[in-house]
Design a protein around this motif. Structure first.
Motif, mmCIF file in Angstrom:
data_model
loop_
_atom_site.group_PDB
_atom_site.id
_atom_site.type_symbol
_atom_site.label_atom_id
_atom_site.label_comp_id
_atom_site.label_asym_id
_atom_site.label_seq_id
_atom_site.Cartn_x
_atom_site.Cartn_y
_atom_site.Cartn_z
ATOM 1 N N VAL A 12 5.196 15.902 -7.203
ATOM 2 C CA VAL A 12 5.563 14.805 -8.024
ATOM 3 C C VAL A 12 6.877 14.392 -7.478
ATOM 4 C CG1 VAL A 12 6.312 14.161 -10.246
ATOM 5 C CG2 VAL A 12 4.514 16.132 -10.051
ATOM 6 N N THR A 13 6.917 12.883 -7.388
ATOM 7 C CA THR A 13 8.125 12.254 -6.703
ATOM 8 C C THR A 13 8.399 10.760 -7.714
ATOM 9 O OG1 THR A 13 9.109 11.719 -4.677
ATOM 10 C CG2 THR A 13 6.832 10.918 -5.211
ATOM 11 N N GLU A 14 9.541 10.567 -7.325
ATOM 12 C CA GLU A 14 9.991 9.333 -7.648
ATOM 13 C C GLU A 14 9.680 8.213 -6.804
ATOM 14 O OE1 GLU A 14 13.544 10.804 -10.595
ATOM 15 O OE2 GLU A 14 14.009 9.787 -8.935
ATOM 16 N N LYS A 15 9.421 7.105 -7.454
ATOM 17 C CA LYS A 15 9.188 5.843 -6.668
ATOM 18 C C LYS A 15 10.336 5.800 -5.786
ATOM 19 C CE LYS A 15 8.429 0.878 -7.472
ATOM 20 N NZ LYS A 15 9.643 0.450 -6.950
ATOM 21 N N TYR A 35 -7.943 12.026 4.546
ATOM 22 C CA TYR A 35 -8.365 11.326 3.666
ATOM 23 C C TYR A 35 -7.592 10.851 2.425
ATOM 24 C CZ TYR A 35 -12.839 11.853 6.340
ATOM 25 O OH TYR A 35 -13.650 12.045 7.270
ATOM 26 N N ARG A 36 -7.764 10.053 1.612
ATOM 27 C CA ARG A 36 -7.289 10.013 0.294
ATOM 28 C C ARG A 36 -8.275 9.421 -0.836
ATOM 29 N NH1 ARG A 36 -2.712 5.043 -0.639
ATOM 30 N NH2 ARG A 36 -4.445 3.647 -0.304
ATOM 31 N N GLU A 83 5.241 4.476 -3.586
ATOM 32 C CA GLU A 83 4.905 3.486 -4.679
ATOM 33 C C GLU A 83 4.020 4.167 -5.441
ATOM 34 O OE1 GLU A 83 3.574 0.142 -2.581
ATOM 35 O OE2 GLU A 83 5.282 -0.495 -1.521
ATOM 36 N N ARG A 84 3.965 3.635 -6.878
ATOM 37 C CA ARG A 84 3.189 4.304 -7.707
ATOM 38 C C ARG A 84 1.676 4.252 -7.319
ATOM 39 N NH1 ARG A 84 6.969 1.769 -11.175
ATOM 40 N NH2 ARG A 84 8.423 3.499 -12.157
ATOM 41 N N GLY A 85 1.277 3.247 -6.708
ATOM 42 C CA GLY A 85 -0.095 3.021 -5.976
ATOM 43 C C GLY A 85 -0.194 4.200 -5.130
ATOM 44 N N ASP A 86 0.528 4.789 -4.736
ATOM 45 C CA ASP A 86 0.094 6.013 -3.599
ATOM 46 C C ASP A 86 -0.315 7.010 -4.335
ATOM 47 O OD1 ASP A 86 3.498 5.196 -1.670
ATOM 48 O OD2 ASP A 86 1.305 4.164 -1.457
ATOM 49 N N SER A 87 -0.169 7.144 -5.461
ATOM 50 C CA SER A 87 -0.637 8.551 -6.416
ATOM 51 C C SER A 87 -2.076 8.664 -6.253
ATOM 52 C CB SER A 87 -0.247 8.264 -7.747
ATOM 53 O OG SER A 87 1.138 8.156 -8.053
ATOM 54 N N ALA A 88 -2.435 9.898 -5.698
ATOM 55 C CA ALA A 88 -3.888 10.303 -5.279
ATOM 56 C C ALA A 88 -3.806 11.566 -4.773
ATOM 57 C CB ALA A 88 -4.441 9.301 -4.137
ATOM 58 N N VAL A 89 -4.924 12.013 -4.412
ATOM 59 C CA VAL A 89 -5.334 13.358 -3.846
ATOM 60 C C VAL A 89 -5.394 13.208 -2.449
ATOM 61 C CG1 VAL A 89 -6.721 15.472 -3.579
ATOM 62 C CG2 VAL A 89 -6.241 14.399 -5.998
ATOM 63 N N GLY A 105 -9.784 20.861 2.983
ATOM 64 C CA GLY A 105 -8.788 21.562 2.157
ATOM 65 C C GLY A 105 -8.897 20.997 0.714
ATOM 66 N N ALA A 106 -8.382 21.918 -0.218
ATOM 67 C CA ALA A 106 -8.217 21.595 -1.571
ATOM 68 C C ALA A 106 -7.462 20.207 -2.048
ATOM 69 C CB ALA A 106 -7.790 22.985 -2.392
ATOM 70 N N GLY A 107 -6.706 19.982 -1.126
ATOM 71 C CA GLY A 107 -6.192 18.658 -1.163
ATOM 72 C C GLY A 107 -4.555 18.880 -1.701
ATOM 73 N N THR A 108 -3.662 17.744 -1.631
ATOM 74 C CA THR A 108 -2.548 17.602 -2.241
ATOM 75 C C THR A 108 -2.687 16.605 -3.380
ATOM 76 O OG1 THR A 108 -1.276 18.645 -0.251
ATOM 77 C CG2 THR A 108 -0.056 17.198 -1.973
ATOM 78 N N ARG A 109 -2.316 16.839 -4.586
ATOM 79 C CA ARG A 109 -2.354 15.814 -5.551
ATOM 80 C C ARG A 109 -0.732 15.379 -5.814
ATOM 81 N NH1 ARG A 109 -5.373 14.099 -9.719
ATOM 82 N NH2 ARG A 109 -6.698 15.959 -9.298
ATOM 83 N N LEU A 110 -0.765 14.007 -5.365
ATOM 84 C CA LEU A 110 0.494 13.392 -4.989
ATOM 85 C C LEU A 110 0.724 12.312 -6.432
ATOM 86 C CD1 LEU A 110 3.214 12.460 -3.875
ATOM 87 C CD2 LEU A 110 2.007 10.623 -2.507
#
Lengths: 113, 113
Positions: A12-15, A35-36, A83-89, A105-110
């Motif tokens: 979890v990060t800030e814009k 991949y995203r 940016e908020r639009g970067d939120s994804a796995v 892999g299981a991924g990183t949820r950003l």
């Protein structure tokens, strides 16, 4: 390791902040993919490494995204000025060579707040 | 640019039923068509894959049917079980390039007991 390992599992990060996502491929696998996956969608290709070099970075959405694989094993995906639009796995996959099965892999949820 | 179209978006079947998921592609250069299964919080895992020189491939309860002239392929799950409940993605790639996978949008399958 036994499979593709991605860390952290959640970020979890800030814009506007900078983040790094790490991928440890299966030992000996020369090909590595990022991949995203957005909510409710299939994974979308970002970048492909064969060894240490980025053989195809055509999927990177803009110059805020960058990835490295300096020793041909571990890879780091770097995102600047998030940016908020970067939120994804963000998923990483490795393969023993071109044309072979990709193991994910299981991924990183950003999450960008 | 969606090069692989997948349907239906979601599917509910009873235990023992035969869910069928369909995909259509546009790029005739594609020569590798895998199906991936994804459980919540996990990365996609390869189920079965086919190349265009055969019209059908079966592995256990999973069968791919391939129609090269129609540029379509489908996944059939025989004797479906509640444990098959997951999201299924078709994908396509072509040899000689990066083998990056182009994924469909996914089908959420629920198998009711």
């Amino acid at each position: 390791g036994a499979g593709v390992s991605q860390t952290p599992s959640n970020k979890v990060t800030e814009k506007g902040k900078y983040v790094e996502l790490r991928c440890d491929p299966i030992s000996g696998h020369t090909a590595l993919y990022w991949y995203r996956q957005s909510l409710g969608q299939g994974p979308e290709f970002l970048i492909y490494f064969q060894g240490t070099g980025a053989a195809d970075d055509s999927g990177l959405p803009n110059d805020r995204f960058f990835a490295v694989r300096p020793e041909g094993s571990v890879s780091t995906l770097k995102i600047q000025r998030t940016e908020r639009g970067d939120s994804a796995v963000y998923l990483c996959a490795s393969s023993s060579g071109q044309g072979n099965i990709q193991y994910f892999g299981a991924g990183t949820r950003l999450s960008v707040l | 640019q969606q090069q692989v179209k997948q349907s239906p978006q979601s599917l509910i079947v009873q235990k023992g039923g035969i869910p069928i998921i369909n995909c259509a592609y546009e790029n005739t250069a594609f020569d590798y068509f895998p199906w991936y299964q994804q459980f919540p919080g996990k990365g996609p895992a390869l189920l079965i894959a086919i190349r265009p020189d055969v019209s059908e491939k079966k592995e256990g309860r999973f069968t791919i049917s391939f129609n090269k002239s129609a540029k379509q392929f489908s996944l059939h799950i025989m004797d479906s079980q509640p444990g098959d409940s997951a999201t299924y993605f078709c994908a396509a790639s072509y040899t000689g390039a990066t083998n990056k996978l182009i994924f469909g949008t996914g089908t959420l399958l629920a198998v009711q007991p």
